[in-house]
Motif scaffolding. Structure first.
Motif, PDB file in Angstrom:
ATOM      1  N   LEU A 108     -34.147  47.444  26.780  1.00  0.00           N
ATOM      2  CA  LEU A 108     -33.609  46.281  26.203  1.00  0.00           C
ATOM      3  C   LEU A 108     -34.138  46.466  25.346  1.00  0.00           C
ATOM      4  CD1 LEU A 108     -32.846  43.245  26.735  1.00  0.00           C
ATOM      5  CD2 LEU A 108     -31.934  43.072  27.083  1.00  0.00           C
ATOM      6  N   ILE A 160     -32.447  45.926  28.907  1.00  0.00           N
ATOM      7  CA  ILE A 160     -31.589  44.759  29.095  1.00  0.00           C
ATOM      8  C   ILE A 160     -32.110  43.920  30.252  1.00  0.00           C
ATOM      9  CG2 ILE A 160     -29.275  43.966  29.678  1.00  0.00           C
ATOM     10  CD1 ILE A 160     -28.222  46.525  28.343  1.00  0.00           C
ATOM     11  N   PHE A 216     -28.718  38.725  27.382  1.00  0.00           N
ATOM     12  CA  PHE A 216     -27.438  38.426  26.759  1.00  0.00           C
ATOM     13  C   PHE A 216     -27.205  36.922  26.664  1.00  0.00           C
ATOM     14  CE2 PHE A 216     -26.307  42.661  28.726  1.00  0.00           C
ATOM     15  CZ  PHE A 216     -26.378  43.352  27.519  1.00  0.00           C
ATOM     16  N   HIS A 270     -28.494  42.540  21.388  1.00  0.00           N
ATOM     17  CA  HIS A 270     -28.263  42.167  22.788  1.00  0.00           C
ATOM     18  C   HIS A 270     -28.240  40.646  22.945  1.00  0.00           C
ATOM     19  CE1 HIS A 270     -28.278  46.130  24.441  1.00  0.00           C
ATOM     20  NE2 HIS A 270     -29.563  46.371  24.217  1.00  0.00           N
ATOM     21  N   ARG A 294     -23.484  45.267  23.637  1.00  0.00           N
ATOM     22  CA  ARG A 294     -23.929  46.281  24.590  1.00  0.00           C
ATOM     23  C   ARG A 294     -24.284  47.552  23.829  1.00  0.00           C
ATOM     24  NH1 ARG A 294     -22.472  46.205  30.089  1.00  0.00           N
ATOM     25  NH2 ARG A 294     -23.803  48.043  30.088  1.00  0.00           N
TER      26      ARG A 294
END
Length: 279
Positions: free
Chosen positions: A9, A70, A170, A209, A214
């Motif tokens: 991430l 992520i 997200f 993000h 993505r």
């Protein structure tokens, strides 16, 4: 971006000469990290159903770290969507199902308990986004207040030959940006004198993000990460939706590539098309 053989991430990695966006390969003695809870078959199934890789997925504070950088929350994993299937191609710009709503909107950013260079890098990131003229703009939160996105530190040494540089999640199902970016303060991540533009580029990626982008080479991370990142996740009902107007061929300069060269990487022309389409 993955923390293991591929990257993490939104995090940058060094593998066979490449820097991953989530973690990097280090020829240093490894510092043991806390044992990660083994994920249940049910959790892995939910991660895969959302269109994310389950390889090297692990439990961390606040949720599950996937694709290197992520962070997926339990809310993310339990969401159902009527969005179209993801498109499988060579390389395209992808967004998540949820986007930031209530536009136009100013997203405040706070930096907590980190050295001044992180504040300076955040200012560079803000100026880069704001120069695009989007319906989303960014500004530093007032001193002593918490921003809509809070940048915080964590300290984690290398593990398995890689080190996580940062992570983010997200947007929520209610249209809010993900509220936290975690940046690794371990000296093995950025050194004792972090490069300002390098930090700004990692934070810029993680903010991407937070607002719903993505990895550009989601379908096959081998494009930016080498053979260790090969493979796509196949068809999924949510999680990776092609952004119209972006290329169907390789896009080597994108700031949202899973793996970076470890230097200063900002928006290219296709990134700007993608962001303007969304915001």
């Amino acid at each position: 971006m993955k923390t293991n053989r591929i990257l993490t991430l939104a995090v940058l990695c060094l593998f066979a000469g490449s820097i991953y966006s989530c973690s990097k390969d280090k020829n240093v003695a490894e510092t043991p990290t806390p044992n990660q809870e083994e994920l249940s078959a049910s959790t892995l199934s939910k991660i895969k159903a959302q269109g994310f890789s389950t390889e090297n997925a692990r439990k961390i504070e606040g949720g599950y770290l996937v694709e290197g950088d992520i962070l997926l929350t339990d809310e993310n994993l339990n969401e159902k969507s009527t969005s179209p299937n993801l498109l499988i191609a060579k390389a395209e710009q992808y967004r998540t199902t949820n986007l930031v709503t209530s536009l136009p909107q100013v997203i405040t950013i706070s930096v907590s308990n980190l050295p001044q260079v992180y504040h300076d890098a955040t200012n560079i990131m803000i100026s880069r986004y704001n120069a695009l003229g989007l319906s989303l703009t960014f500004q530093l939160a007032t001193t002593g207040t918490t921003g809509k996105i809070k940048i915080v530190g964590f300290n984690e040494g290398p593990s398995g030959g890689f080190i996580t540089l940062g992570s983010a999640g997200f947007p929520t199902s209610t249209g809010k940006p993900f509220n936290q970016i975690r940046m690794n303060t371990n000296p093995a991540a950025y050194g004792t004198n972090p490069n300002l533009n390098y930090l700004a580029s990692v934070i810029q990626h993680e903010v991407g993000h937070c607002i719903g982008l993505r990895h550009t080479d989601y379908m096959n991370r081998a494009y930016s990460c080498g053979s260790a990142g090969a493979g796509n996740e196949g068809q999924a009902g949510v999680g990776a939706i092609h952004i119209p107007g972006t290329p169907t061929g390789p896009d080597s300069g994108s700031f949202m590539l899973a793996c970076s060269n470890g230097g200063n990487r900002t928006f290219n022309a296709n990134d700007i098309i993608a962001l303007n389409y969304l915001y």
